[in-house]
Design a protein around this motif. Structure first.
Motif, PDB file in Angstrom:
ATOM      1  N   ASP A 124      35.115  27.004  31.653  1.00  0.00           N
ATOM      2  CA  ASP A 124      35.852  26.166  31.488  1.00  0.00           C
ATOM      3  C   ASP A 124      37.252  26.585  31.448  1.00  0.00           C
ATOM      4  N   ILE A 125      37.786  27.625  32.448  1.00  0.00           N
ATOM      5  CA  ILE A 125      38.888  28.334  32.332  1.00  0.00           C
ATOM      6  C   ILE A 125      39.435  28.195  33.785  1.00  0.00           C
ATOM      7  N   ASN A 126      41.179  28.482  33.816  1.00  0.00           N
ATOM      8  CA  ASN A 126      41.019  27.737  35.655  1.00  0.00           C
ATOM      9  C   ASN A 126      42.140  29.317  35.544  1.00  0.00           C
ATOM     10  N   GLN A 127      42.937  29.986  35.265  1.00  0.00           N
ATOM     11  CA  GLN A 127      43.392  31.416  35.632  1.00  0.00           C
ATOM     12  C   GLN A 127      42.571  32.053  35.229  1.00  0.00           C
ATOM     13  N   ALA A 128      42.761  33.920  35.507  1.00  0.00           N
ATOM     14  CA  ALA A 128      41.822  34.781  35.724  1.00  0.00           C
ATOM     15  C   ALA A 128      43.111  35.143  34.246  1.00  0.00           C
ATOM     16  N   VAL A 129      43.088  36.510  33.514  1.00  0.00           N
ATOM     17  CA  VAL A 129      43.591  37.221  32.548  1.00  0.00           C
ATOM     18  C   VAL A 129      43.446  39.073  32.422  1.00  0.00           C
ATOM     19  N   LEU A 130      44.699  39.214  32.797  1.00  0.00           N
ATOM     20  CA  LEU A 130      44.006  41.004  33.526  1.00  0.00           C
ATOM     21  C   LEU A 130      45.082  41.887  31.653  1.00  0.00           C
ATOM     22  N   THR A 131      44.322  42.438  31.572  1.00  0.00           N
ATOM     23  CA  THR A 131      45.535  43.313  30.372  1.00  0.00           C
ATOM     24  C   THR A 131      45.459  44.733  30.715  1.00  0.00           C
ATOM     25  N   LEU A 132      45.769  45.772  30.487  1.00  0.00           N
ATOM     26  CA  LEU A 132      45.784  46.800  30.802  1.00  0.00           C
ATOM     27  C   LEU A 132      46.172  47.550  29.483  1.00  0.00           C
ATOM     28  N   SER A 133      45.673  48.332  29.409  1.00  0.00           N
ATOM     29  CA  SER A 133      46.318  50.032  27.881  1.00  0.00           C
ATOM     30  C   SER A 133      46.851  51.153  28.979  1.00  0.00           C
ATOM     31  N   TYR A 134      47.434  51.401  28.227  1.00  0.00           N
ATOM     32  CA  TYR A 134      48.485  52.971  29.111  1.00  0.00           C
ATOM     33  C   TYR A 134      48.124  53.472  27.547  1.00  0.00           C
ATOM     34  N   GLN A 135      48.363  55.426  27.189  1.00  0.00           N
ATOM     35  CA  GLN A 135      49.349  55.844  26.013  1.00  0.00           C
ATOM     36  C   GLN A 135      50.616  55.585  26.674  1.00  0.00           C
TER      37      GLN A 135
ATOM     38  N   ALA B 162      57.835  58.615  31.879  1.00  0.00           N
ATOM     39  CA  ALA B 162      56.836  57.406  32.912  1.00  0.00           C
ATOM     40  C   ALA B 162      55.912  57.944  32.778  1.00  0.00           C
ATOM     41  N   LYS B 163      55.819  59.444  33.392  1.00  0.00           N
ATOM     42  CA  LYS B 163      54.741  60.238  34.313  1.00  0.00           C
ATOM     43  C   LYS B 163      54.146  61.162  33.394  1.00  0.00           C
ATOM     44  N   GLU B 164      53.987  60.144  31.879  1.00  0.00           N
ATOM     45  CA  GLU B 164      53.584  61.004  30.157  1.00  0.00           C
ATOM     46  C   GLU B 164      52.485  59.497  30.282  1.00  0.00           C
ATOM     47  N   VAL B 165      52.591  58.862  31.166  1.00  0.00           N
ATOM     48  CA  VAL B 165      51.891  57.214  30.871  1.00  0.00           C
ATOM     49  C   VAL B 165      50.904  56.735  31.474  1.00  0.00           C
ATOM     50  N   THR B 166      49.562  56.794  30.306  1.00  0.00           N
ATOM     51  CA  THR B 166      48.793  57.853  31.156  1.00  0.00           C
ATOM     52  C   THR B 166      47.122  56.111  30.586  1.00  0.00           C
ATOM     53  N   LEU B 167      46.563  55.478  32.199  1.00  0.00           N
ATOM     54  CA  LEU B 167      46.211  54.826  31.540  1.00  0.00           C
ATOM     55  C   LEU B 167      44.348  54.812  30.600  1.00  0.00           C
ATOM     56  N   GLN B 168      44.101  53.783  30.258  1.00  0.00           N
ATOM     57  CA  GLN B 168      43.278  54.175  29.146  1.00  0.00           C
ATOM     58  C   GLN B 168      42.369  52.677  29.629  1.00  0.00           C
ATOM     59  N   ALA B 169      42.153  51.700  29.226  1.00  0.00           N
ATOM     60  CA  ALA B 169      41.696  51.089  29.560  1.00  0.00           C
ATOM     61  C   ALA B 169      42.049  49.613  30.127  1.00  0.00           C
ATOM     62  N   LYS B 170      40.884  48.628  30.587  1.00  0.00           N
ATOM     63  CA  LYS B 170      41.267  47.442  31.458  1.00  0.00           C
ATOM     64  C   LYS B 170      40.363  46.364  31.030  1.00  0.00           C
ATOM     65  N   PHE B 171      40.661  45.147  30.520  1.00  0.00           N
ATOM     66  CA  PHE B 171      40.469  43.942  30.359  1.00  0.00           C
ATOM     67  C   PHE B 171      40.830  43.006  31.124  1.00  0.00           C
ATOM     68  N   THR B 172      39.624  42.494  32.227  1.00  0.00           N
ATOM     69  CA  THR B 172      40.196  40.901  33.362  1.00  0.00           C
ATOM     70  C   THR B 172      38.867  40.254  32.413  1.00  0.00           C
ATOM     71  N   LEU B 173      39.720  39.228  32.412  1.00  0.00           N
ATOM     72  CA  LEU B 173      38.762  37.904  31.953  1.00  0.00           C
ATOM     73  C   LEU B 173      39.019  36.517  33.170  1.00  0.00           C
ATOM     74  N   ILE B 174      37.784  36.729  33.647  1.00  0.00           N
ATOM     75  CA  ILE B 174      37.453  35.610  35.033  1.00  0.00           C
ATOM     76  C   ILE B 174      36.615  34.442  34.374  1.00  0.00           C
ATOM     77  N   PRO B 175      37.059  33.087  35.719  1.00  0.00           N
ATOM     78  CA  PRO B 175      36.639  31.664  35.486  1.00  0.00           C
ATOM     79  C   PRO B 175      35.066  31.809  35.698  1.00  0.00           C
ATOM     80  N   GLU B 176      33.761  31.953  35.308  1.00  0.00           N
ATOM     81  CA  GLU B 176      32.942  31.935  36.388  1.00  0.00           C
ATOM     82  C   GLU B 176      32.983  31.427  37.081  1.00  0.00           C
ATOM     83  N   THR B 177      33.027  29.765  37.398  1.00  0.00           N
ATOM     84  CA  THR B 177      32.666  29.375  38.177  1.00  0.00           C
ATOM     85  C   THR B 177      33.465  30.540  39.939  1.00  0.00           C
ATOM     86  N   SER B 178      33.849  31.109  39.867  1.00  0.00           N
ATOM     87  CA  SER B 178      34.469  31.815  41.580  1.00  0.00           C
ATOM     88  C   SER B 178      33.824  33.418  41.352  1.00  0.00           C
ATOM     89  N   LYS B 179      33.608  33.412  42.526  1.00  0.00           N
ATOM     90  CA  LYS B 179      33.246  34.630  43.245  1.00  0.00           C
ATOM     91  C   LYS B 179      32.868  35.827  42.372  1.00  0.00           C
TER      92      LYS B 179
END
Lengths: 423, 424
Positions: free
Chosen positions: B252-263, B407-424
């Motif tokens: 029931d969703i059409n678009q994906a949502v990509l989220t990332l967190s950095y410290q 910017a060199k202190e910025v460190t990737l911590q986590a990623k959450f991706t929401l995608i439509p079910e019907t897609s590959k």
């Protein structure tokens, strides 16, 4: 230069129409830090056909006004949007049913930003290539609206109220409709609806009116824009066909919208603005939080604070609507129906309530004057030629009888349309 | 801005101005964040917004706000770092614009109304009124549930959950349905009593006011002394040793949502906070940013994309709404844009434009009572007393090197991706 003072509100409006037809409205507020400017054409998503001079009729695919708004930012030498950024101005644009507006606010560099606003809106640049690229981007935007449940409900209601008419189409159009847009069409629309005599420039905030007017005049003097005669074909209103439409979507609770169309009329100007004000008070008297009706339904859990009523008047499209999120949507429908049927009794001997609500509405209007954006955008300037100050002044003249008169027009032979979104 | 101590732990801040046509009163209750009473405090803002002894129903409250010239009475919960705030706001037209013989005491009526709503709630026999309680608890549960309907908010809430270690920060500011269901009307009274007696209280009054009159009116409220020591509101956690990545499919969703967190964690008074503000605006926090200009405008990989830096929790998050086919490419590009900033690959003119725009936003806040009041609360909480000019200068002095270094202190911590079910 015309100066109008609103003593009670401590506001002043300066207006002027230039030789080329450009209308300018200025509201100086020198204790503010920023200045807000909006350039508007009364061209929106409701326009479906037009002709220039005595030329042939041109069709406008759904979504064209919004498409043109996006496209106007793209220029041969880059993006008009980034220029505002370089000046530290906060720029934006929007398209609704009846207008397209380009705006910015800034605390510095106001003059260059204002000149940039006029220049980029008045200098079209459309090519096959840029149009094709935009068709992709807006396609994405349309998809995003398709995931927005409140938007689905709003559009769903319009579809039941005005099936297959201009207002029932998304402002952004559809993938298919925007595919029909060509650079030629955009140029024709620009020539017709973006010529100076169609445009209104509003400026509110910290600025010097004399100096600003001189800047605008000199900017316009350097431009040669041919004027043309525009003929707009009025939309005809469709009959409603069904009383209920249900659509399925993964929502946690069903969402319902109900609507009632006003009888067709050609009211405009001050009268139209007045109807809008009276309608708000009428809806509040019938369905507001302070009523027994609301409280009863609230206590039974049939409605909650999400319940909303509204009155919309967009040229021929005039309707009142109700929005709610509830599993008890059948009961809610019955309650609204019963209450409207009973309108004479509900509204009788309510002069005290009317007076209290009128006072409160006045207070709300005054609170709205804090915001420069509200002053520029929340009046009926473009639709009916009345600004927000005029509205507040007009409100004070409304009587209890105005409300009773409107109730006869709205409720006497009402037909309730419904749209439901549920799992 | 004048600060007056009314009682120990209770401050009144006066902000006299004639710029606006309103009178604004806000009362903030501040406590250390606690996962067990997030939802309970949130529920308080629901219950006390619609009922009190004097105005026992929402209808009675509505009638009173109508009488106060269409006053807007609102309650909110706000989280700042490791503090939790219950805030009451009242806005009404400035008395001078509506005054007549009937209402020459509009100001004192406003303070009386706030007192009635905050300090005299609808309590009977050691618990909140059952009907109101049940009703509002259900509203709270509905509100928490409805976060899931806004796919971007939903994705961000999931990102929070995998980013923070402290459970109270993992949850939304309203808490969770699970906690909300456990609240009882007598339990709620305990939360209320605790808040009224122990929270730090700050009161901000903004408008065409005279200090003495307001102080007199506030002193009529039943305020008591309380422990006035405040812990730092800033929340800090160690960098994650392991990168978290969660993908969720939904129908029931059409678009994906990509989220990332950095410290990007800075000490409360670290002067580099201005660099961080500039960095964020350059990376994704403004329409001139690298993410917006390159990922959205140039590469057309996302319809919406932005970043946000929170000094209070030391986190930077990126969120993009996009087509599912573009997720991988957009993700890669988001990382690359960060690298370019780390390498100082951006020009002076972009940086200047970004700084001008940040300063414009900052100065514009002076044209909105609610922004001015939020800023006042923030100043009290962080105990910062920087002047407008100092703030502007600090932003103007940020250089390309400063941004690249930070910017060199910025460190990737986590990623959450929401995608439509019907897609590959």
């Amino acid at each position: 230069m015309k100066i109008k003072k609103y003593e009670q509100l401590k506001e002043t409006v300066i207006s002027e129409t230039l030789d080329n037809g450009l209308k300018i409205t200025m509201v100086p507020k020198n204790d503010y830090h920023k200045t807000f400017a909006v350039l508007t054409t009364p061209f929106g998503s409701l326009h479906q056909h037009f002709s220039i001079d005595d030329g042939k009729l041109i069709d406008i695919p759904a979504g064209t006004a919004h498409f043109l708004e996006h496209k106007l930012f793209e220029k041969e030498d880059g993006d008009a949007f980034s220029r505002f950024g370089e000046l530290g101005a906060d720029a934006n644009a929007f398209t609704n049913q009846y207008q397209t507006s380009y705006l910015f606010s800034s605390t510095s560099n106001f003059k260059p930003a204002l000149i940039h606003l006029l220049d980029f809106v008045q200098t079209p640049y459309f090519t096959n290539e840029t149009v094709a690229k935009e068709q992709g981007i807006i396609g994405q935007e349309i998809k995003m609206y398709e995931d927005d449940v409140n938007w689905i409900v709003y559009m769903g209601l319009l579809q039941t109220l005005y099936p297959n008419s201009a207002i029932s189409y998304d402002i952004a159009g559809t993938q298919d409709s925007i595919a029909k847009i060509t650079p030629e069409l955009l140029y024709q629309i620009h020539q017709a609806f973006y010529q100076p005599s169609q445009l209104t420039l509003q400026i509110v905030g910290a600025f010097d009116p004399q100096e600003t007017l001189a800047i605008i005049k000199s900017n316009q003097k350097h431009k040669t824009i041919n004027s043309c005669q525009v003929n707009v074909i009025q939309n005809t209103l469709p009959e409603t066909q069904m009383k209920i439409k249900i659509q399925h979507f993964d929502v946690s609770r069903p969402k319902i919208a109900l609507g009632i169309r006003l009888p067709d009329n050609h009211i405009t100007g001050k009268e139209a603005t007045k109807i809008g004000l009276v309608a708000d008070i009428l809806l509040d008297m019938m369905f507001g939080e302070h009523t027994d009706w609301y409280q009863k339904l609230y206590n039974k859990g049939i409605i909650d604070t999400e319940f909303e009523t509204s009155f919309d008047m967009m040229y021929p499209y005039q309707f009142i609507s109700f929005f709610s999120e509830t599993t008890e949507y059948e009961t809610l429908t019955t309650e609204i129906y019963k209450h409207i049927t009973n309108y004479k009794e509900v509204l009788s001997n309510q002069e005290l309530t009317f007076n209290a609500l009128k006072r409160a509405t006045l207070g709300e209007g005054i609170q709205r004057l804090n915001s420069l954006e509200s002053i520029a955008l929340r009046g009926d300037d473009i639709l009916f030629g009345n600004n927000l100050f005029d509205k507040i002044m007009l409100l004070q003249k409304i009587t209890y009888n105005d409300v009773l008169d409107l109730s006869e027009i709205v409720y006497k032979n009402f037909e309730l349309q419904r749209f439901i979104l549920k799992k | 801005m004048k600060k007056i101590m009314i009682k120990k732990g209770v401050n009144l801040v006066l902000m006299p101005t004639t710029q606006f046509k309103t009178l604004n009163i806000a009362v903030d209750f501040c406590a250390p964040i606690d996962v067990t009473d997030l939802s309970s405090r949130a529920l308080l803002t629901y219950v006390t917004a619609v009922s009190s002894q004097k105005y026992p129903t929402q209808q009675a409250v509505a009638k009173k706000t109508i009488e106060l010239y269409g006053a807007q009475f609102q309650t909110d919960v706000i989280r700042f770092g490791q503090t939790h705030h219950v805030r009451y706001n009242l806005q009404l037209p400035a008395p001078t614009y509506v005054a007549n013989s009937e209402n020459n005491n509009l100001m004192s009526m406003a303070f009386q109304f706030m007192e009635d709503m905050i300090f005299d709630p609808l309590i009977l026999d050691e618990h909140f009124d059952t009907a109101v309680f049940n009703q509002e608890r259900q509203s709270l549960i509905n509100e928490i549930t409805s976060i899931n309907e806004d796919k971007k908010r939903y994705a961000l809430s999931k990102l929070r959950a995998i980013t923070y270690e402290n459970r109270a920060l993992q949850l939304p500011a309203l808490g969770s349905v699970e906690y909300a269901k456990k609240i009882t009307s007598s339990g709620l009274l305990k939360t209320y009593t605790n808040m009224i007696n122990n929270d730090n209280i700050n009161i901000v009054v903004f408008g065409d006011i005279s200090g003495n009159e307001v102080e007199e009116l506030v002193k009529r409220w039943p305020l008591t002394n309380r422990d006035s020591t405040v812990e730092t509101p800033f929340y800090r956690q160690k960098k994650r040793t392991q990168f978290e990545h969660v993908v969720e499919k939904q129908s029931d969703i059409n678009q994906a949502v990509l989220t990332l967190s950095y410290q990007l964690s800075l000490k409360p008074n670290d002067p580099r906070r201005f660099t961080a503000i500039v960095f964020n605006a350059l990376y994704g926090g403004s329409p001139l940013s690298k993410l917006f200009m390159n990922v959205r405008e140039k590469a057309s990989l996302a319809y919406s994309i932005y970043s946000r830096w929170q000094h209070d929790t030391g986190m930077l998050s990126v969120i993009a709404g996009l087509s599912v086919d573009d997720v991988e490419r957009a993700d890669k590009m988001i990382q690359e844009e960060l690298k370019k900033i780390q390498l100082g690959q951006f020009d002076q003119s972009t940086l200047s434009a970004i700084k001008t725009s940040i300063i414009n936003d900052y100065l514009s806040q002076q044209d909105s009572p609610s922004s001015e009041m939020s800023l006042a609360f923030l100043r009290i909480l962080t105990q910062r007393t920087i002047s407008i000019q100092e703030w502007v200068n600090a932003v103007e002095n940020v250089s390309i090197e400063d941004v690249a270094d930070l910017a060199k202190e910025v460190t990737l911590q986590a990623k959450f991706t929401l995608i439509p079910e019907t897609s590959k």
